[in-house]
Design a protein around this motif. Sequence first.
Motif, mmCIF file in Angstrom:
data_model
loop_
_atom_site.group_PDB
_atom_site.id
_atom_site.type_symbol
_atom_site.label_atom_id
_atom_site.label_comp_id
_atom_site.label_asym_id
_atom_site.label_seq_id
_atom_site.Cartn_x
_atom_site.Cartn_y
_atom_site.Cartn_z
ATOM 1 N N ASP A 19 23.763 4.422 50.720
ATOM 2 C CA ASP A 19 22.570 4.171 51.514
ATOM 3 C C ASP A 19 21.321 4.467 50.688
ATOM 4 N N ALA A 20 20.156 4.341 51.255
ATOM 5 C CA ALA A 20 18.910 4.476 50.494
ATOM 6 C C ALA A 20 18.759 5.857 49.890
ATOM 7 N N ASN A 67 26.700 -8.696 53.993
ATOM 8 C CA ASN A 67 26.418 -7.723 55.043
ATOM 9 C C ASN A 67 27.027 -8.251 56.336
ATOM 10 N N ALA A 72 20.398 -4.704 59.581
ATOM 11 C CA ALA A 72 20.002 -4.712 58.169
ATOM 12 C C ALA A 72 20.471 -3.416 57.509
ATOM 13 N N THR A 74 19.807 -1.052 53.977
ATOM 14 C CA THR A 74 19.045 -0.796 52.761
ATOM 15 C C THR A 74 19.829 0.184 51.899
ATOM 16 N N CYS A 159 19.327 -8.464 43.456
ATOM 17 C CA CYS A 159 18.743 -7.460 44.355
ATOM 18 C C CYS A 159 17.882 -6.457 43.596
ATOM 19 N N THR A 201 15.438 -0.076 45.833
ATOM 20 C CA THR A 201 16.340 -0.378 46.942
ATOM 21 C C THR A 201 16.243 -1.854 47.298
ATOM 22 N N TYR A 202 17.273 -2.314 47.977
ATOM 23 C CA TYR A 202 17.294 -3.696 48.459
ATOM 24 C C TYR A 202 17.807 -3.672 49.891
ATOM 25 N N THR A 203 17.233 -4.514 50.727
ATOM 26 C CA THR A 203 17.664 -4.595 52.119
ATOM 27 C C THR A 203 18.445 -5.888 52.349
ATOM 28 N N TRP A 204 19.737 -5.726 52.658
ATOM 29 C CA TRP A 204 20.581 -6.857 53.028
ATOM 30 C C TRP A 204 20.364 -7.143 54.522
ATOM 31 N N GLN A 205 19.946 -8.338 54.821
ATOM 32 C CA GLN A 205 19.805 -8.720 56.216
ATOM 33 C C GLN A 205 21.184 -9.043 56.806
#
Length: 644
Positions: A19-20, A67, A72, A74, A159, A201-205
């Motif tokens: 996680d973040a 995902n 979402a 991150t 990403c 970080t990257y956020t996968w929708q």
Amino acid sequence: MAAEAGGPTPPALRLDVLDASGAVAGSAAVAGNMAVDELTAGPFTVEVKIGAPSATGLHEIALSVLNASPAAFTGHVRLVATVADATDPWWLIPGLFYGENRPVDCDRRFPRFEAGADDPAGMVSDHWSFRSDRAATAAAFAWGDSGGVVVATAEASPCGPAGIGFAHRGTVADVHVVFPFREDPVTYYGSGTPLPAQAATYTWQPGERIELRAAAASLPADRHAYAPILRAVYEQNRLLHPVTPWVTVPEAAEIAAEGLVRWHYDPDPGVLLETVGFDREVTGGDGRPVDRQAMHVGWVSGIPWAYALLAHGRRVGSAAAVDAATRVIDFCCANLSPSGTFWGRWERAGGWTQSWTPIRDGLHARTLGEATLFLLRALSVRAADARESWVAAARSNLDVVRGRQRADGNLGSVHHAEDGRVLSWAGASGLTWIAAFCEAATLDDDGSYLAAAVRAGEYYAQFVEREFIHGAPEDVDLAPTSEDGYAAVMAYVALHRRTGDARWLDLARRAADWMLTFRYTYNVRFTPRTPLGVYGFATRGGDQASPSNQHVHAYGLVCTGELAELSAATGDPHYRERADEALTCFRQLLATADGELNSYRGMITERYYQTECFQPKGMVLTLSHAWSAGVLLLGCEQVLGTSD
């Protein structure tokens, strides 16, 4: 596709989802013998494809990360390769981390590995993770008791910037790539005081799929097994990461020579000032508030670059260049220390003094050896009109250092300026003296200089064979550096040249492979409004200075001739190609006229900031260094065939 039957199998692999904050949100083992493996880790469904091994045993790995959750997410995806029998692991991240990386008695603080350690403030830990642009190749190697592994990727991913690193727990050694990067436990920014850990970080929708790429291989126990892997990466990247020089080799030589004479040379008393500021207006025109009013006898200024200027002046018929070079060498040779060697450094305010070592009255062996080596080369250029003071200074330096050599061949690392005592025997900074002793063939009436070189070659071989050469620069103490690699290449090529012994050729090859671990095999991506981004600076061919000094520099041009000689002796064109690649790299970003690059024609920076260390990524140091102009001139003159 799966690994071919009977071929090299991939190492044990694991996929982690973080996680973040860096906490593990899910983990799954990768079945390395399957063509396609579908895993579930945290919120992700990951399709893993492992390719057949290449000639070097590398398996390409494709990760299709979906995902699958309705929310979402991150965080990060981390691919881990494992060595299970690593009671005493050995690490390599090219240009960035070598074994323990920082010896326990090194007085320069930067990341160090120690089993079971957890001292982030002191930068000592049993696990490290870094942004990938800190590494000359985005790969992490680990060796255990009976074998090793490597995992690699590209600098950038869909990403964001990738990361690389390792961890050790009990008898298990892990190396990893992570998308996007995480720095852990702290971030090193060039200071002895670390910054807090940083991460992208990257956020996968929900429903978003990202395609990631990596590679991994199992390795034999020989630590030198990195060499074919890194060569394969280099070959793969040659067309993908082009480097376009701004000027020809003769033009680069002309610019560098002009820079030395115009900006760094001071005829009173006859010195090459170490640094000169790009901006002359803020200093009132004379530059003194910002220019470093000092000259080392070798290394960052002094005789090596005066020699390059002398060779250039003779080739093009420049009396000004020849005169400047001669006056600098005259000044150094006329002012030996009471112990019989050169001094370390001249300062305008105080005259001749010690090296930058913290040891009082200490003179650094590498600086002295490099000055002596290039003095001998200057004598060969002036063979028809050799200056007696130069010959006397060369003999004095050679004789007293030979006399201090220990029975096992160690030539000492720091020498007392007054009485000649060896103040430190640690590290391998005496390597440069091997090349100097070999260069002194015309002065070696009884063969004692060559004998000293051979004894030293045997002693320092242990550093090459251990894959940990360290101690060359005065300002980095006992850290491993690219400059140690240059010194080793020059030493063992010189021994082979003098003796023809195949052992020295093999050590020269191993030293060159180790040196090239510092050389960037790819072009770092810069944001378009930074100076390096604006000018499209290509990093392939430049070297990371060291794990402590994380910036690209040009000092590798010092052994341009030796790499060509190594290729000729081994029949392997690779080393000459890498020398040419470096010379191509540093024929970029040269001011051909006053005002270009916010500087003046002939001013050449020391530092190109390819990562977040000392300065923001994409900047350049706005100081011209004598050695930067000098080493470019040397490399050009060696390619043009005018020097040894």
